[in-house]
Scaffold this motif. Structure first.
Motif, PDB file in Angstrom:
ATOM      1  N   ARG A  48      15.263   8.351  28.363  1.00 34.47           N
ATOM      2  CA  ARG A  48      15.337   7.303  27.331  1.00 34.47           C
ATOM      3  C   ARG A  48      14.420   7.636  26.156  1.00 34.47           C
ATOM      4  O   ARG A  48      14.766   7.384  25.002  1.00 34.47           O
ATOM      5  N   VAL A  49      13.250   8.189  26.449  1.00 39.13           N
ATOM      6  CA  VAL A  49      12.329   8.572  25.381  1.00 39.13           C
ATOM      7  C   VAL A  49      12.884   9.769  24.611  1.00 39.13           C
ATOM      8  O   VAL A  49      12.896   9.777  23.379  1.00 39.13           O
ATOM      9  N   ARG A  50      13.353  10.768  25.346  1.00 40.09           N
ATOM     10  CA  ARG A  50      13.860  11.986  24.708  1.00 40.09           C
ATOM     11  C   ARG A  50      15.030  11.702  23.769  1.00 40.09           C
ATOM     12  O   ARG A  50      15.226  12.398  22.784  1.00 40.09           O
ATOM     13  N   THR A  51      15.836  10.696  24.081  1.00 41.29           N
ATOM     14  CA  THR A  51      17.044  10.424  23.290  1.00 41.29           C
ATOM     15  C   THR A  51      16.907   9.211  22.373  1.00 41.29           C
ATOM     16  O   THR A  51      17.892   8.759  21.797  1.00 41.29           O
ATOM     17  N   ALA A  84      10.433  16.686  17.824  1.00 39.53           N
ATOM     18  CA  ALA A  84       9.033  16.471  18.198  1.00 39.53           C
ATOM     19  C   ALA A  84       8.924  15.428  19.301  1.00 39.53           C
ATOM     20  O   ALA A  84       8.100  15.569  20.222  1.00 39.53           O
ATOM     21  N   LEU A  85       9.731  14.385  19.236  1.00 33.46           N
ATOM     22  CA  LEU A  85       9.720  13.363  20.272  1.00 33.46           C
ATOM     23  C   LEU A  85      10.151  13.945  21.609  1.00 33.46           C
ATOM     24  O   LEU A  85       9.546  13.656  22.647  1.00 33.46           O
ATOM     25  N   ARG A  86      11.164  14.774  21.601  1.00 36.39           N
ATOM     26  CA  ARG A  86      11.616  15.413  22.844  1.00 36.39           C
ATOM     27  C   ARG A  86      10.525  16.303  23.430  1.00 36.39           C
ATOM     28  O   ARG A  86      10.264  16.277  24.630  1.00 36.39           O
ATOM     29  N   ARG A  87       9.884  17.087  22.576  1.00 31.93           N
ATOM     30  CA  ARG A  87       8.799  17.952  23.061  1.00 31.93           C
ATOM     31  C   ARG A  87       7.642  17.120  23.611  1.00 31.93           C
ATOM     32  O   ARG A  87       7.074  17.461  24.655  1.00 31.93           O
ATOM     33  N   ALA A  88       7.293  16.051  22.923  1.00 33.16           N
ATOM     34  CA  ALA A  88       6.186  15.200  23.378  1.00 33.16           C
ATOM     35  C   ALA A  88       6.504  14.561  24.725  1.00 33.16           C
ATOM     36  O   ALA A  88       5.639  14.501  25.607  1.00 33.16           O
ATOM     37  N   ALA A  89       7.723  14.078  24.902  1.00 30.45           N
ATOM     38  CA  ALA A  89       8.114  13.467  26.179  1.00 30.45           C
ATOM     39  C   ALA A  89       8.018  14.488  27.308  1.00 30.45           C
ATOM     40  O   ALA A  89       7.471  14.188  28.382  1.00 30.45           O
ATOM     41  N   ASP A  90       8.510  15.687  27.072  1.00 27.64           N
ATOM     42  CA  ASP A  90       8.429  16.738  28.089  1.00 27.64           C
ATOM     43  C   ASP A  90       6.978  17.117  28.368  1.00 27.64           C
ATOM     44  O   ASP A  90       6.594  17.332  29.519  1.00 27.64           O
ATOM     45  N   HIS A  91       6.180  17.186  27.325  1.00 27.43           N
ATOM     46  CA  HIS A  91       4.771  17.545  27.483  1.00 27.43           C
ATOM     47  C   HIS A  91       4.029  16.499  28.326  1.00 27.43           C
ATOM     48  O   HIS A  91       3.245  16.855  29.217  1.00 27.43           O
ATOM     49  N   ILE A  92       4.276  15.239  28.065  1.00 28.16           N
ATOM     50  CA  ILE A  92       3.642  14.172  28.842  1.00 28.16           C
ATOM     51  C   ILE A  92       4.050  14.287  30.307  1.00 28.16           C
ATOM     52  O   ILE A  92       3.216  14.193  31.211  1.00 28.16           O
ATOM     53  N   LEU A  93       5.326  14.487  30.542  1.00 24.24           N
ATOM     54  CA  LEU A  93       5.807  14.609  31.916  1.00 24.24           C
ATOM     55  C   LEU A  93       5.163  15.805  32.619  1.00 24.24           C
ATOM     56  O   LEU A  93       4.732  15.697  33.769  1.00 24.24           O
ATOM     57  N   TRP A  94       5.060  16.930  31.926  1.00 25.07           N
ATOM     58  CA  TRP A  94       4.411  18.108  32.505  1.00 25.07           C
ATOM     59  C   TRP A  94       2.929  17.835  32.776  1.00 25.07           C
ATOM     60  O   TRP A  94       2.382  18.295  33.787  1.00 25.07           O
TER      61      TRP A  94
END
Length: 110
Positions: A48-51, A84-94
């Motif tokens: 939901r965040v990524r999209t 940038a939002l997609r990268r940030a969401a993935d970064h937080i999850l990692w």
């Protein structure tokens, strides 16, 4: 960057039955339980965040109501923010995943 493995691929927190079978001097780590639940929650909502900006990008790209250099600049900025939002969401999850796998399921009893 891709998303890390799903929560089910990690050992779950120890329940009361498993905790009773721990060696003497060990108990379940409450931090592991907290991080595991945070990872489950984050993993379940990361899409939901990524999209989140996808509808705005689609709307902007499907209309010609606004044309010209300003529109192209704004559209490019919107797409950059989407990436940038997609990268940030993935970064937080990692980050949560990395902290979780570095945390022991058990700790010494006090």
């Amino acid at each position: 960057m891709s998303v890390p493995p799903p929560p089910g691929s990690l050992p779950p927190p120890l329940d009361a039955i498993a905790a009773a079978e721990l060696p003497p001097g060990q108990r379940p780590n409450p931090e592991y339980r907290t991080l595991y639940q945070a990872y489950v929650d984050a993993y379940g909502s990361v899409d939901r965040v990524r999209t989140a900006l996808d509808p705005a990008v689609r709307t902007f790209g499907s209309t010609d109501a606004w044309l010209g250099p300003e529109a192209r600049t704004w559209g490019a900025e919107l797409e950059a923010k989407q990436a940038a939002l997609r990268r940030a969401a993935d970064h937080i999850l990692w980050d949560v995943y990395d902290r979780l796998v570095a945390t022991a399921r058990t700790i010494p009893s006090v």
